[in-house]
Design a protein around this motif. Structure first.
Motif: not given
Length: 319
Positions: A53-57
């Motif tokens: 998982w990678w978090q970001g907009d």
């Protein structure tokens, strides 16, 4: 899952991976041996056997560039962004940035890499060219329509290996509980009367497992860059007929409150080009509607049974 061996070892990025389709793609790709990277706007925990998982907009260009340059994916499934066909003016800017800006960003940064294929998600709410003047019926439809146009432009001008896949009325286990079928199933299982629109709208319903298979087939099919592929059954069934079928399966005596909610304005009746999907990627839906609905009802029954046994806090849904 077809082409199982072809997916083994591929580096795959799935944006919007916590959604209904994205979650299914991650599951099947992990099982096939792909190195799966998944994005979400909120922090999520990477678990053994699941995606990284990678978090970001992705509406932020720097975030999109960092993500793609770090992962260096062979294939991208771009599914992230707001979902909802409401015509509210309040959704114009949020939808623009969430859907269109993120799509242009991911296309732009991906041209810098030797990408094998990018799969964008088209929408059945987009205006059809055969309708004359093209006027989207919602901010969501406008943003999806424009995103597809950018994908075709990037392919033609810059050689980006990009296609669009248009799932029709997808349904099945794990769908967002606010959607029609899960909301009706849960209400009926609880003995409650679901509030509904008139039910006159006809739709092309397609089971989630078939949709996932269509995405995977499209991602590997040669010689189709720049095209849009429909994923549907090729059959129209009214909302009323689907809801009545669910009520029969559940043996519910709750009254079906058709007409309690207004119909959405500018709702399109659209049939998938099944011949095109068969010709371009060798795909067709194989799950009959009644079978898919029964499997969905059975899943929710099992979820409620687990909840009653105290093994979980509630019905699991994917949004």
């Amino acid at each position: 899952m077809k082409h199982h061996r072809e997916w083994a070892g591929l580096n795959v990025l799935v944006t919007g991976a916590s959604g209904f389709i994205g979650a299914g793609l991650c599951r099947d790709l992990c099982r096939a041996g792909s190195y799966v990277h998944a994005t979400s706007r909120v922090e999520r925990v990477t678990e053994a056997g699941g995606p990284t998982w990678w978090q970001g907009d992705l509406a932020d260009l720097a975030t999109a560039r960092h993500l793609v340059s770090s992962i260096k994916p062979d294939i991208i499934f771009h599914l992230s962004g707001m979902v909802g066909a409401s015509p509210s003016a309040d959704l114009v800017l949020p939808t623009f940035h969430s859907l269109l800006t993120s799509t242009v960003n991911i296309l732009s940064v991906s041209t810098e890499l030797p990408l094998r294929r990018m799969v964008l998600v088209a929408s059945l709410t987009e205006p059809e060219s055969a309708q004359g003047e093209l006027i989207p019926g919602s901010p969501y439809a406008a943003a999806k329509w424009a995103g597809g146009a950018y994908g075709r432009m990037f392919h033609r001008l810059y050689g980006t290996p990009c296609i669009s896949v248009r799932p029709f009325m997808a349904y099945g286990p794990g769908q967002d509980s606010k959607k029609l079928i899960p909301s009706v199933v849960v209400a009926l299982l609880n003995g409650e009367a679901p509030k509904l629109s008139s039910g006159r709208l006809e739709a092309d319903w397609v089971y989630i497992d078939d949709v996932i298979e269509g995405f995977l087939e499209a991602a590997l099919a040669p010689g189709i860059d720049g095209q849009t592929i429909d994923l549907g059954s090729g059959t129209l069934t009214s909302v009323r007929a689907v809801v009545e079928c669910l009520a029969t399966m559940i043996s519910s005596e709750a009254k079906l409150l058709f007409g309690a909610l207004p119909d959405r304005p500018f709702e399109q009746v659209r049939l998938a080009d099944t011949a095109g999907a068969l010709a371009t990627i060798g795909w067709k839906a194989t799950t009959p509607l009644e079978q898919g609905l029964q499997q969905t009802v059975d899943w929710y029954r099992e979820q409620q049974s687990v909840m009653k046994d105290g093994k979980t806090g509630g019905v699991t849904s994917v949004s």
